[in-house]
Design a protein around this motif. Sequence first.
Motif, PDB file in Angstrom:
ATOM      1  N   UNK A 187       0.823  -1.216   0.000  1.00 17.22           N
ATOM      2  CA  UNK A 187       0.000   0.000   0.000  1.00 17.22           C
ATOM      3  C   UNK A 187       0.856   1.265   0.000  1.00 17.22           C
ATOM      4  N   UNK A 188       1.960   1.237   0.732  1.00 19.50           N
ATOM      5  CA  UNK A 188       2.853   2.406   0.732  1.00 19.50           C
ATOM      6  C   UNK A 188       3.510   2.585  -0.634  1.00 19.50           C
ATOM      7  N   UNK A 189       3.972   1.467  -1.210  1.00 22.95           N
ATOM      8  CA  UNK A 189       4.660   1.550  -2.503  1.00 22.95           C
ATOM      9  C   UNK A 189       3.724   2.006  -3.618  1.00 22.95           C
ATOM     10  N   UNK A 190       2.476   1.591  -3.534  1.00 26.57           N
ATOM     11  CA  UNK A 190       1.517   1.955  -4.582  1.00 26.57           C
ATOM     12  C   UNK A 190       0.759   3.243  -4.277  1.00 26.57           C
ATOM     13  N   UNK A 191       0.955   3.792  -3.065  1.00 20.74           N
ATOM     14  CA  UNK A 191       0.262   5.026  -2.655  1.00 20.74           C
ATOM     15  C   UNK A 191      -1.251   4.868  -2.781  1.00 20.74           C
ATOM     16  N   UNK A 192      -1.738   3.755  -2.252  1.00 25.98           N
ATOM     17  CA  UNK A 192      -3.153   3.410  -2.426  1.00 25.98           C
ATOM     18  C   UNK A 192      -4.093   4.257  -1.596  1.00 25.98           C
TER      19      UNK A 192
END
Length: 689
Positions: A187-192
């Motif tokens: 979620x952090x990497x994809x900025x969800x």
Amino acid sequence: MTKKFPPISAKLPVFMHGADYNPDQWLHDPKVIEEDIRLMKLAGCNVMSVGIFAWAALEPEEGRFEFGWLDRILDTFAENGIYAWLATPSGARPAWMSQKYPEVLRVGANRVRNLHGARHNHCYTSPVYREKVAILNAKLGERYGSHPAVVGWHISNEYGGECHCDYCQEAFRGWLKAKYGSLDALNRAWWTAFWSHTYTDWAQVESPAPHGETAVHGHNLDWRRFVTDQTIDFYRHEIEPLKKVSPELPCTTNFMDLFYDLDYRRFAEAVDVVSWDAYPTWHSAESDADVAAWFSFNHDLFRSLKKKPFMLMESTPSLTNWQPVSKLKRPGMHRLSSLQAVAHGSDTVQYFQWRKSRGSSEKFHGAVVDHVGHEHTRVFRDVAELGAALANLSDLIGTTVPAEAAILFDWDNRWAVNDAQGPRNKGIGYEQTVVRHYRALWELGVPTDIVGSNDEFGGYKLLVVPMAYLMREETGAKIERFVRDGGTAVVTYWSGVVDENDLCHLGGFPGPLRTTVGVWAEEIEGLHDHDKNALAMQEGNPLGFGGTYEVREICELIHTETAEAIAFYGDDFYAGRPALTVNRLGSGRAYYLAARVSDPAFYDSFYAAVVRESNARRALDAALPAGVTAQLRTDGVCDYVFLLNFSGAPARVELDGSSAASYSDAETGESLAGTLELPANASRILKRA
């Protein structure tokens, strides 16, 4: 000391010259196959790619295998001094398999399963498909792995496409779990958090879909990376039974012209030798130089993937049948375009196809043998003449291209640039920008590698970094070290914007390159097609050329920090602000081009100055007419300079102005000096100590 790579196959330590051969289409007429052998020898063809789409002929029904016809072909080859790249036929499965096991058929992004048909319409994750491929490949390996005619394995054909079935969804989730370890990290990497797209269960994660998720850029990027990895995994599955019985035979699969969907830089790690299929649209414009520069870039790219000679696996000896307009090759173009590949590092010239098919979609695609069925054609003569020329150039086998210039080109950057939703969503022109910078080096005859972020840059004198939008911190650090150690870097607008997860760098663009180039890029503007600006060179600038040049499509507003401005914008509210800068860092320097200059004359002058300043090697230290390029291969003792005339008109090159070196014709041994005349579509190979 001579420095060469070994030949691709010790069985055939000369130029491989041949074509895709489909005897399975002619099993009903043995006389055709008998005549083919005579014609192959007459054309100077010594290798054929056999069995590429022959699954139905090899396994006409499940579990019943027919190898007799292939035995006869390969035995006949061996008796006549002809060799084979033996193919695995997985590029198109037989109808009985699709009927009995519909799971092998792909599911589209719309979640609808395809019908049987076309080719590469199969799921790389399907357990059934993998099982059937393993069975057939094992039988091919056991039967032909030690056959005297077989020089290597041609794995499948032009891998491509993706599947969105349940098997692939689970595989994608597994790939993500291995990469991120937890949903929080994903979620952090994809900025969800954007649009409240946060995932709370792995089962919620699916591949991008036109009627579902497409707005999370990190998601899109990882899906493309997964598709590459899953395709490579399938390739490795294909070669496993072959390597078990014949580890000494090289395996390859044919790549395609700057193919978008697969990261060939990663794929190249899995193949023993890189091969690719080149189909230029010759004679589509007044000059062929535009087409030639694009395909020279591709040749350099495929050579650079493993830093050693590659294979031209497919080209056409005449025309294609699938391009918008299929032009015939003009006199001289077959030799010129074939030697173009050799000049950039190919140790083979091969064609699709040997004999024209009688029916179906490629019945009018070019071939060595036309439907008329004999050797008395213009195309056959062109092929035979090239075969004779290649037979006299065996000293070139294994020689290298001594590049001291490099261009950075990464697939994940390419994907991210085109998904960015930034300044020009109608077309950001990444690939065209890369090749525009490359072309200036090509016209100067500068041997050039096409490198990736994971490569080392220390062996080069000049590094060009066009639109490196996705820039990892470690790559930025390597470029900075390259410049500090004395290298010259050229960086353009829209670089250093996001990291490997497509998350924007904080603290100012160009992110990891800010210290290297010494500027802060505050804003970037996309221009409408009818808009234009200007780049005006400062008088007395260190590059030594002047003038005002037209700018279109992209303008970046930058501030100099440690850099010096050497050109300025001419128009709009940012007139007078820097458009081209140079930053001296350590022992080197870095240029930053803030705008897309549309005038080719700018690149000609700019790179002529930068190459001279960096002392990057040229193939020939002489003025080259427009559309004429010089390319270089060397064994460390002798250099081979290829002069290739793509201008469409006669041209002259002054050899005496290049150096004190003495030249001879590599084919005839004739001593050369003074002015060399090059007719239209002419190609000469010069040899010098």
